[in-house]
Design a protein around this motif. Structure first.
Motif, PDB file in Angstrom:
ATOM      1  N   LEU A  93      54.970  55.760  42.482  1.00 27.54           N
ATOM      2  CA  LEU A  93      56.413  56.008  42.447  1.00 27.54           C
ATOM      3  C   LEU A  93      57.024  55.382  41.195  1.00 27.54           C
ATOM      4  CD1 LEU A  93      58.915  57.160  43.886  1.00 27.54           C
ATOM      5  CD2 LEU A  93      59.108  54.987  45.105  1.00 27.54           C
ATOM      6  N   ARG A  94      56.649  54.148  40.885  1.00 29.70           N
ATOM      7  CA  ARG A  94      57.157  53.503  39.669  1.00 29.70           C
ATOM      8  C   ARG A  94      56.850  54.346  38.435  1.00 29.70           C
ATOM      9  NH1 ARG A  94      53.881  48.692  36.948  1.00 29.70           N
ATOM     10  NH2 ARG A  94      52.622  50.553  36.516  1.00 29.70           N
ATOM     11  N   ASP A  95      55.637  54.926  38.403  1.00 27.78           N
ATOM     12  CA  ASP A  95      55.192  55.688  37.240  1.00 27.78           C
ATOM     13  C   ASP A  95      55.517  57.173  37.351  1.00 27.78           C
ATOM     14  OD1 ASP A  95      54.288  53.338  36.192  1.00 27.78           O
ATOM     15  OD2 ASP A  95      52.177  53.668  36.663  1.00 27.78           O
ATOM     16  N   GLU A  96      56.405  57.521  38.282  1.00 24.51           N
ATOM     17  CA  GLU A  96      56.917  58.893  38.447  1.00 24.51           C
ATOM     18  C   GLU A  96      55.815  59.907  38.747  1.00 24.51           C
ATOM     19  OE1 GLU A  96      59.925  60.104  35.609  1.00 24.51           O
ATOM     20  OE2 GLU A  96      60.123  58.022  34.940  1.00 24.51           O
ATOM     21  N   PHE A  97      54.750  59.457  39.423  1.00 26.50           N
ATOM     22  CA  PHE A  97      53.653  60.335  39.823  1.00 26.50           C
ATOM     23  C   PHE A  97      53.064  61.065  38.616  1.00 26.50           C
ATOM     24  CE2 PHE A  97      56.351  59.761  43.530  1.00 26.50           C
ATOM     25  CZ  PHE A  97      55.428  59.382  44.490  1.00 26.50           C
ATOM     26  N   ARG A  98      52.965  60.339  37.486  1.00 24.26           N
ATOM     27  CA  ARG A  98      52.404  60.894  36.254  1.00 24.26           C
ATOM     28  C   ARG A  98      51.384  59.925  35.665  1.00 24.26           C
ATOM     29  NH1 ARG A  98      55.204  65.070  33.773  1.00 24.26           N
ATOM     30  NH2 ARG A  98      57.196  65.610  34.734  1.00 24.26           N
ATOM     31  N   CYS A  99      50.336  60.490  35.068  1.00 26.19           N
ATOM     32  CA  CYS A  99      49.390  59.680  34.318  1.00 26.19           C
ATOM     33  C   CYS A  99      50.138  59.042  33.153  1.00 26.19           C
ATOM     34  CB  CYS A  99      48.254  60.563  33.802  1.00 26.19           C
ATOM     35  SG  CYS A  99      47.132  59.702  32.654  1.00 26.19           S
ATOM     36  N   GLN A 100      49.989  57.742  32.989  1.00 25.75           N
ATOM     37  CA  GLN A 100      50.715  57.028  31.939  1.00 25.75           C
ATOM     38  C   GLN A 100      50.056  57.151  30.568  1.00 25.75           C
ATOM     39  OE1 GLN A 100      53.933  55.332  32.517  1.00 25.75           O
ATOM     40  NE2 GLN A 100      53.497  57.026  33.924  1.00 25.75           N
ATOM     41  N   TYR A 101      48.941  57.900  30.516  1.00 26.80           N
ATOM     42  CA  TYR A 101      48.283  58.155  29.236  1.00 26.80           C
ATOM     43  C   TYR A 101      48.563  59.568  28.719  1.00 26.80           C
ATOM     44  CZ  TYR A 101      45.668  53.930  30.438  1.00 26.80           C
ATOM     45  OH  TYR A 101      45.325  52.639  30.776  1.00 26.80           O
TER      46      TYR A 101
END
Length: 202
Positions: free
Chosen positions: A105-113
């Motif tokens: 949730l913090r990372d908006e359900f996205r790969c941070q790479y």
């Protein structure tokens, strides 16, 4: 001692009454704090209808909206509450639990790479084999291909970079994120009390 007692009361309340939507049966009631805000957005604060009715008879809540459905006893019929507000204010929990779901949730359900939204797992920015620890500041959501590519290398060695430096979120940030990712089912009677980032109709 007073703060500890308030904390324990708040924890007991949340443990008892804040439910995951998937665990509910039919006709859940949206539970608002005495300030008319949901007790929590993720998980959205919902009670099974049985607990909502018990709270009504215990004079702990006020009914703001109802379903068309009724429950009946030999003596009376009562429409099932769909939105209730607490009569006594419950202090919100400030600490955000470090869980896989909250990380996503913090990372908006996205790969941070790479930004991918599928096949998500998590990655240690500084690998554990190099002394990295499992904390908010060192773990990010990552898709499986990026996780495999990075392996136990540093970002520089892998030729990869992050969209943003990971950090521990506060409750306000997580509530804001929760509004952006509402649960799949929202009853019409709840919408006036939820502030999702939805496009307004002209």
């Amino acid at each position: 001692m007073k703060d500890l007692a308030e904390h324990q009361t708040s924890q007991a309340f949340r443990t008892t009454f804040v439910r995951e939507p998937a665990a509910l049966k039919h006709y859940p009631a949206l539970v608002l704090n005495a300030d008319f805000r949901p007790l929590s957005y993720y998980p959205l604060s919902l009670w099974p209808w049985q607990e909502a009715i018990k709270a009504v008879f215990a004079d702990r809540v006020t009914i703001l909206a109802e379903y068309d459905a009724e429950v009946r006893s030999q003596r009376m019929a009562l429409r099932i509450p769909s939105v209730v507000v607490l009569k006594d204010y419950v202090k919100p929990q400030k600490r955000v639990a470090f869980t896989r779901f909250n990380l996503f949730l913090r990372d908006e359900f996205r790969c941070q790479y790479c930004g991918a939204q599928s096949d998500l797992t998590f990655d240690h920015v500084v690998p554990r084999s190099r002394g990295g620890v499992t904390t908010w500041e060192n773990v990010v959501a990552a898709c499986a291909p990026c996780n495999l590519r990075k392996a136990n290398k540093s970002l520089k060695q892998a030729g990869m970079s992050l969209f943003a430096a990971p950090r521990a979120p506060d409750a306000e940030h997580m509530n804001a994120m929760g509004r952006r990712f509402p649960p799949g089912h929202l009853h019409d009677s709840w919408l006036d009390f939820l502030y999702w980032d939805a496009e307004l109709e002209a």
